[in-house]
Design a protein around this motif. Structure first.
Motif, PDB file in Angstrom:
ATOM      1  N   VAL A 197      10.833  13.300 -52.710  1.00 14.24           N
ATOM      2  CA  VAL A 197      10.205  12.421 -52.853  1.00 14.24           C
ATOM      3  C   VAL A 197      10.684  11.338 -53.879  1.00 14.24           C
ATOM      4  CG1 VAL A 197       7.648  11.808 -53.964  1.00 14.24           C
ATOM      5  CG2 VAL A 197       7.982  14.177 -53.099  1.00 14.24           C
ATOM      6  N   LEU A 198      10.494  10.299 -53.298  1.00 18.64           N
ATOM      7  CA  LEU A 198      11.386   9.010 -54.082  1.00 18.64           C
ATOM      8  C   LEU A 198      10.547   7.906 -54.392  1.00 18.64           C
ATOM      9  CD1 LEU A 198      13.678   6.829 -52.029  1.00 18.64           C
ATOM     10  CD2 LEU A 198      12.580   9.057 -51.053  1.00 18.64           C
ATOM     11  N   VAL A 199      10.586   7.237 -55.302  1.00 17.01           N
ATOM     12  CA  VAL A 199      10.120   5.974 -55.667  1.00 17.01           C
ATOM     13  C   VAL A 199      11.190   4.891 -55.217  1.00 17.01           C
ATOM     14  CG1 VAL A 199       9.348   4.410 -57.546  1.00 17.01           C
ATOM     15  CG2 VAL A 199       8.371   6.716 -57.408  1.00 17.01           C
ATOM     16  N   THR A 200      11.109   3.920 -54.517  1.00 15.95           N
ATOM     17  CA  THR A 200      11.723   2.773 -54.425  1.00 15.95           C
ATOM     18  C   THR A 200      11.294   1.538 -53.924  1.00 15.95           C
ATOM     19  OG1 THR A 200      13.985   2.330 -53.205  1.00 15.95           O
ATOM     20  CG2 THR A 200      12.014   3.207 -51.916  1.00 15.95           C
ATOM     21  N   HIS A 201      11.617   0.437 -54.540  1.00 10.20           N
ATOM     22  CA  HIS A 201      11.081  -0.840 -53.941  1.00 10.20           C
ATOM     23  C   HIS A 201      12.299  -1.319 -53.074  1.00 10.20           C
ATOM     24  CE1 HIS A 201      14.190  -1.962 -57.132  1.00 10.20           C
ATOM     25  NE2 HIS A 201      14.392  -3.486 -56.324  1.00 10.20           N
ATOM     26  N   ASP A 202      13.331  -0.767 -52.821  1.00  6.64           N
ATOM     27  CA  ASP A 202      14.691  -1.077 -51.882  1.00  6.64           C
ATOM     28  C   ASP A 202      14.284  -0.763 -50.508  1.00  6.64           C
ATOM     29  OD1 ASP A 202      17.412  -2.153 -52.004  1.00  6.64           O
ATOM     30  OD2 ASP A 202      17.468  -0.344 -51.017  1.00  6.64           O
ATOM     31  N   LEU A 203      14.035  -1.800 -49.598  1.00  2.00           N
ATOM     32  CA  LEU A 203      13.802  -1.521 -48.310  1.00  2.00           C
ATOM     33  C   LEU A 203      14.928  -0.919 -47.642  1.00  2.00           C
ATOM     34  CD1 LEU A 203      11.528  -4.858 -47.542  1.00  2.00           C
ATOM     35  CD2 LEU A 203      10.961  -2.088 -47.337  1.00  2.00           C
ATOM     36  N   ASP A 204      16.028  -1.332 -47.897  1.00  2.00           N
ATOM     37  CA  ASP A 204      17.184  -0.445 -47.127  1.00  2.00           C
ATOM     38  C   ASP A 204      17.377   1.000 -47.471  1.00  2.00           C
ATOM     39  OD1 ASP A 204      19.714  -3.111 -46.786  1.00  2.00           O
ATOM     40  OD2 ASP A 204      18.037  -3.418 -48.266  1.00  2.00           O
ATOM     41  N   THR A 205      17.107   1.265 -48.712  1.00  2.00           N
ATOM     42  CA  THR A 205      17.127   2.619 -49.052  1.00  2.00           C
ATOM     43  C   THR A 205      15.661   3.307 -48.295  1.00  2.00           C
ATOM     44  OG1 THR A 205      18.073   2.163 -51.064  1.00  2.00           O
ATOM     45  CG2 THR A 205      16.658   4.281 -50.993  1.00  2.00           C
ATOM     46  N   ARG A 246      13.223 -11.642 -44.768  1.00  2.00           N
ATOM     47  CA  ARG A 246      14.200 -10.999 -45.778  1.00  2.00           C
ATOM     48  C   ARG A 246      13.810  -9.316 -45.623  1.00  2.00           C
ATOM     49  NH1 ARG A 246      14.857 -12.065 -52.295  1.00  2.00           N
ATOM     50  NH2 ARG A 246      16.367 -10.209 -52.774  1.00  2.00           N
ATOM     51  N   ALA A 247      12.689  -9.023 -45.737  1.00  2.00           N
ATOM     52  CA  ALA A 247      12.303  -7.593 -45.719  1.00  2.00           C
ATOM     53  C   ALA A 247      12.689  -7.056 -44.108  1.00  2.00           C
ATOM     54  CB  ALA A 247      10.683  -7.437 -45.817  1.00  2.00           C
ATOM     55  N   GLN A 248      12.582  -7.831 -43.051  1.00  2.00           N
ATOM     56  CA  GLN A 248      12.767  -7.372 -41.822  1.00  2.00           C
ATOM     57  C   GLN A 248      14.460  -7.222 -41.806  1.00  2.00           C
ATOM     58  OE1 GLN A 248      10.761  -6.461 -38.909  1.00  2.00           O
ATOM     59  NE2 GLN A 248       9.516  -6.386 -40.686  1.00  2.00           N
ATOM     60  N   ALA A 249      14.918  -7.990 -42.418  1.00  2.00           N
ATOM     61  CA  ALA A 249      16.513  -7.864 -42.327  1.00  2.00           C
ATOM     62  C   ALA A 249      16.857  -6.630 -43.088  1.00  2.00           C
ATOM     63  CB  ALA A 249      17.297  -9.130 -43.024  1.00  2.00           C
ATOM     64  N   ALA A 250      16.205  -6.354 -44.184  1.00  2.04           N
ATOM     65  CA  ALA A 250      16.560  -4.932 -45.019  1.00  2.04           C
ATOM     66  C   ALA A 250      16.296  -3.914 -44.254  1.00  2.04           C
ATOM     67  CB  ALA A 250      16.077  -5.226 -46.308  1.00  2.04           C
ATOM     68  N   ALA A 252      16.543  -3.461 -41.109  1.00  2.00           N
ATOM     69  CA  ALA A 252      17.509  -3.231 -40.203  1.00  2.00           C
ATOM     70  C   ALA A 252      18.463  -2.672 -40.613  1.00  2.00           C
ATOM     71  CB  ALA A 252      17.784  -4.731 -39.440  1.00  2.00           C
ATOM     72  N   ARG A 253      18.828  -3.290 -41.759  1.00  2.00           N
ATOM     73  CA  ARG A 253      20.241  -2.681 -42.367  1.00  2.00           C
ATOM     74  C   ARG A 253      20.082  -1.083 -42.935  1.00  2.00           C
ATOM     75  NH1 ARG A 253      19.989  -7.649 -45.294  1.00  2.00           N
ATOM     76  NH2 ARG A 253      18.976  -6.366 -47.304  1.00  2.00           N
ATOM     77  N   GLY A 254      18.927  -1.217 -43.593  1.00  2.00           N
ATOM     78  CA  GLY A 254      18.522   0.571 -43.741  1.00  2.00           C
ATOM     79  C   GLY A 254      18.576   1.394 -42.493  1.00  2.00           C
ATOM     80  N   ARG A 255      18.136   0.973 -41.525  1.00  2.00           N
ATOM     81  CA  ARG A 255      18.029   1.800 -40.326  1.00  2.00           C
ATOM     82  C   ARG A 255      19.651   2.155 -40.036  1.00  2.00           C
ATOM     83  NH1 ARG A 255      13.679  -1.763 -38.740  1.00  2.00           N
ATOM     84  NH2 ARG A 255      11.756  -0.223 -38.912  1.00  2.00           N
ATOM     85  N   GLY A 256      20.306   1.286 -40.452  1.00  2.00           N
ATOM     86  CA  GLY A 256      21.741   1.447 -39.850  1.00  2.00           C
ATOM     87  C   GLY A 256      22.676   2.275 -40.899  1.00  2.00           C
ATOM     88  N   MET A 257      22.196   2.497 -41.961  1.00  2.00           N
ATOM     89  CA  MET A 257      22.761   3.406 -43.199  1.00  2.00           C
ATOM     90  C   MET A 257      22.972   4.851 -42.652  1.00  2.00           C
ATOM     91  SD  MET A 257      21.364   2.341 -46.905  1.00  2.00           S
ATOM     92  CE  MET A 257      21.601   0.647 -47.493  1.00  2.00           C
ATOM     93  N   GLY A 258      24.178   5.348 -43.040  1.00  2.00           N
ATOM     94  CA  GLY A 258      24.442   6.833 -42.932  1.00  2.00           C
ATOM     95  C   GLY A 258      25.099   6.984 -41.736  1.00  2.00           C
TER      96      GLY A 258
END
Length: 258
Positions: A197-205, A246-250, A252-258
């Motif tokens: 369970v995580l709290v985040t405001h970072d959309l990439d994460t 900006r959110a949509q770009a973040a 997209a980046r997040g889905r590419g992580m890992g």
């Protein structure tokens, strides 16, 4: 493990005359990564802390692993608490203790006193978070922000928990270190079978880690489900949070992580 390692029912929180939560209901499925999101003051971190008994709600119930959080004797409550680990936003390392002593702290608390065993266990936990054994000799003030996060994560994993709670795990990290930390959490989640369970405001994460998202607004859970379903919900907060360029770009980046 319970099908729902964390269950919150009818949770209400009031500070003075201000209501933060007005009837939170949430069940976190085993093995999933659930992200709590919401606007400033929506009570995300408060809810995270209430899930593990660091704060008490005004009303309502919290259960861990199918049992009420505060049920049973002190020994039974302590045993329940050993089944989770928590990573605080800024690490919360003991500044006067070395890295070794920080990671060893929960191990000593459960009665491990053999120094050779402690050295081996600390070395193992540091390796799990991709840190060299010689880091154990350093003090927290000698660490970079990314290393502080990793040491704090090693401490959170010291007792081999089933449940891991993360408060803004990538806050304060530059993009490269943030990506590396997200990849580490993903790998640990898969390898150890953790519920997270995580709290985040970072959309990439969020996009990189979460299998489900819980959106807190107006003191309640507005929506709970996979990210693809959440972004379809018609609501002003969701529109602002998820649908700007900006959110949509973040995302997209997040889905590419890992």
């Amino acid at each position: 493990m319970s099908d729902y390692p964390v269950e919150v029912r009818g949770l209400e929180t009031r500070f003075g005359q201000t209501w933060v939560h007005r009837g939170i209901d949430l069940a976190v499925p085993a093995g999933e990564v659930v992200a709590l999101v919401g606007g400033s003051g929506s009570g995300k971190t408060t809810l995270l802390r209430q899930m593990v008994g660091l704060m008490r709600p005004t009303a309502g119930d919290v259960s861990l692993f199918g049992e009420p959080l505060f049920a049973g004797s002190r020994a039974e409550q302590l045993e329940r608490r050993r089944r989770f680990g928590m990573l605080f936003q800024h690490g919360a390392l003991f500044s006067a203790l070395s890295v070794f002593a920080n990671v060893a702290f929960p191990l000593r608390e459960i009665g491990i006193t053999d120094e050779a065993m402690l050295r081996d266990l600390v070395r193992l936990k540091l390796a799990m978070v991709e840190l060299d054994a010689d880091v154990a000799l350093r003090m927290p003030a000698e660490l970079s922000g990314g290393m502080v996060k990793r040491v704090a994560l090693a401490r959170a994993l010291a007792l081999e928990p089933e449940l891991l709670l993360l408060d803004e795990p990538t806050a304060g990290l530059d993009p490269d270190r943030s990506s590396g930390f997200v990849r580490l959490i993903r790998a640990l989640h898969r390898a150890l079978g953790l519920t997270v369970v995580l709290v985040t405001h970072d959309l990439d994460t969020l996009a990189a880690l979460a299998s489900r998202v819980a959106v807190l607004t107006d003191g309640r859970i507005l929506a709970f489900g996979p990210l693809g379903e959440i972004i379809k919900v018609q609501d002003p907060f969701i529109e602002r949070f998820f649908h700007s360029d900006r959110a949509q770009a973040a995302l997209a980046r997040g889905r590419g992580m890992g």
